[in-house]
Scaffold this motif. Structure first.
Motif, PDB file in Angstrom:
ATOM      1  N   CYS A 103       0.855  -1.181   0.000  1.00  0.00           N
ATOM      2  CA  CYS A 103       0.000   0.000   0.000  1.00  0.00           C
ATOM      3  C   CYS A 103       0.895   1.237   0.000  1.00  0.00           C
ATOM      4  CB  CYS A 103      -0.893  -0.029   1.232  1.00  0.00           C
ATOM      5  SG  CYS A 103      -2.228   1.171   1.198  1.00  0.00           S
ATOM      6  N   TYR A 104       0.855   1.970  -1.117  1.00  0.00           N
ATOM      7  CA  TYR A 104       1.689   3.151  -1.283  1.00  0.00           C
ATOM      8  C   TYR A 104       0.822   4.386  -1.474  1.00  0.00           C
ATOM      9  CZ  TYR A 104       5.612  -0.029  -2.489  1.00  0.00           C
ATOM     10  OH  TYR A 104       6.577  -0.992  -2.503  1.00  0.00           O
ATOM     11  N   VAL A 105       1.337   5.511  -0.985  1.00  0.00           N
ATOM     12  CA  VAL A 105       0.737   6.816  -1.230  1.00  0.00           C
ATOM     13  C   VAL A 105       1.864   7.727  -1.699  1.00  0.00           C
ATOM     14  CG1 VAL A 105      -0.376   8.843  -0.208  1.00  0.00           C
ATOM     15  CG2 VAL A 105      -1.094   6.555   0.485  1.00  0.00           C
ATOM     16  N   ALA A 106       1.618   8.462  -2.776  1.00  0.00           N
ATOM     17  CA  ALA A 106       2.609   9.427  -3.256  1.00  0.00           C
ATOM     18  C   ALA A 106       2.156  10.833  -2.883  1.00  0.00           C
ATOM     19  CB  ALA A 106       2.786   9.317  -4.767  1.00  0.00           C
ATOM     20  N   ILE A 107       3.154  11.653  -2.557  1.00  0.00           N
ATOM     21  CA  ILE A 107       2.918  13.068  -2.292  1.00  0.00           C
ATOM     22  C   ILE A 107       4.017  13.830  -3.009  1.00  0.00           C
ATOM     23  CG2 ILE A 107       2.612  14.877  -0.570  1.00  0.00           C
ATOM     24  CD1 ILE A 107       2.199  12.663   1.500  1.00  0.00           C
ATOM     25  N   LYS A 108       3.611  14.756  -3.873  1.00  0.00           N
ATOM     26  CA  LYS A 108       4.566  15.553  -4.644  1.00  0.00           C
ATOM     27  C   LYS A 108       5.589  14.650  -5.340  1.00  0.00           C
ATOM     28  CE  LYS A 108       5.341  19.848  -2.829  1.00  0.00           C
ATOM     29  NZ  LYS A 108       5.875  20.800  -1.835  1.00  0.00           N
ATOM     30  N   HIS A 115      -2.223   6.110  -5.232  1.00  0.00           N
ATOM     31  CA  HIS A 115      -2.337   7.382  -5.958  1.00  0.00           C
ATOM     32  C   HIS A 115      -1.355   8.409  -5.418  1.00  0.00           C
ATOM     33  CE1 HIS A 115      -6.148   6.153  -7.777  1.00  0.00           C
ATOM     34  NE2 HIS A 115      -6.500   5.717  -6.586  1.00  0.00           N
ATOM     35  N   ASP A 116      -1.148   9.464  -6.200  1.00  0.00           N
ATOM     36  CA  ASP A 116      -0.505  10.661  -5.693  1.00  0.00           C
ATOM     37  C   ASP A 116      -1.646  11.514  -5.153  1.00  0.00           C
ATOM     38  OD1 ASP A 116       0.524  13.331  -5.398  1.00  0.00           O
ATOM     39  OD2 ASP A 116       2.253  12.695  -6.587  1.00  0.00           O
ATOM     40  N   ALA A 117      -1.679  11.677  -3.849  1.00  0.00           N
ATOM     41  CA  ALA A 117      -2.792  12.349  -3.172  1.00  0.00           C
ATOM     42  C   ALA A 117      -2.472  13.792  -2.791  1.00  0.00           C
ATOM     43  CB  ALA A 117      -3.173  11.552  -1.926  1.00  0.00           C
ATOM     44  N   SER A 118      -1.532  14.406  -3.478  1.00  0.00           N
ATOM     45  CA  SER A 118      -1.076  15.744  -3.108  1.00  0.00           C
ATOM     46  C   SER A 118      -2.221  16.747  -2.968  1.00  0.00           C
ATOM     47  CB  SER A 118      -0.068  16.265  -4.136  1.00  0.00           C
ATOM     48  OG  SER A 118       1.075  15.447  -4.175  1.00  0.00           O
TER      49      SER A 118
END
Length: 121
Positions: A37-42, A66-69
């Protein structure tokens, strides 16, 4: 306030990686069926596998894979806000997004960078 984002329990993090992670690979890391489980930010990808909030049924599962920025900057869990674009957020929302980057960086291992990300700064 120096300790504002410090975890309550100390976290031993691995050195950050800069492995290339495609959007397809990121999308597969949504925690479904017990997977990663990964989350991307910037454009930076964090491994949040151990946090139930990001797993299916969790309050932040919309961010998984997703990228949740944008959503983090807006403090939103709405699926339509879970996007990498954040440059048009207001200054307060940008500050909030940067606070989330600090928060994540103190709790979760950095496993890579999104290939072709244009939202890094």
């Amino acid at each position: 306030m120096a300790g504002k984002f410090e975890p309550k329990t100390p976290v031993n993090l691995d050195p950050p990686k800069d492995d290339p992670i495609t959007l397809e690979e990121l999308a597969k890391a949504d925690g479904v069926n017990g997977g990663k489980c990964y989350v991307a930010i910037k454009g930076t990808v964090y491994d949040v596998t151990g946090n139930k909030a990001y797993q299916p049924g969790g309050s932040y599962h919309a961010f998984a894979g997703h990228d949740a920025s944008r959503a983090l900057g807006k403090v939103s869990t709405k699926a339509e806000d879970v996007k990498p674009e954040w440059h048009d957020l207001d200054d307060n929302q940008k500050s909030t997004l940067n606070d989330w980057v600090t928060f994540f960086s103190k709790r979760y291992n950095v496993v890579g960078k999104v290939v072709g990300a244009t939202n890094t700064e």
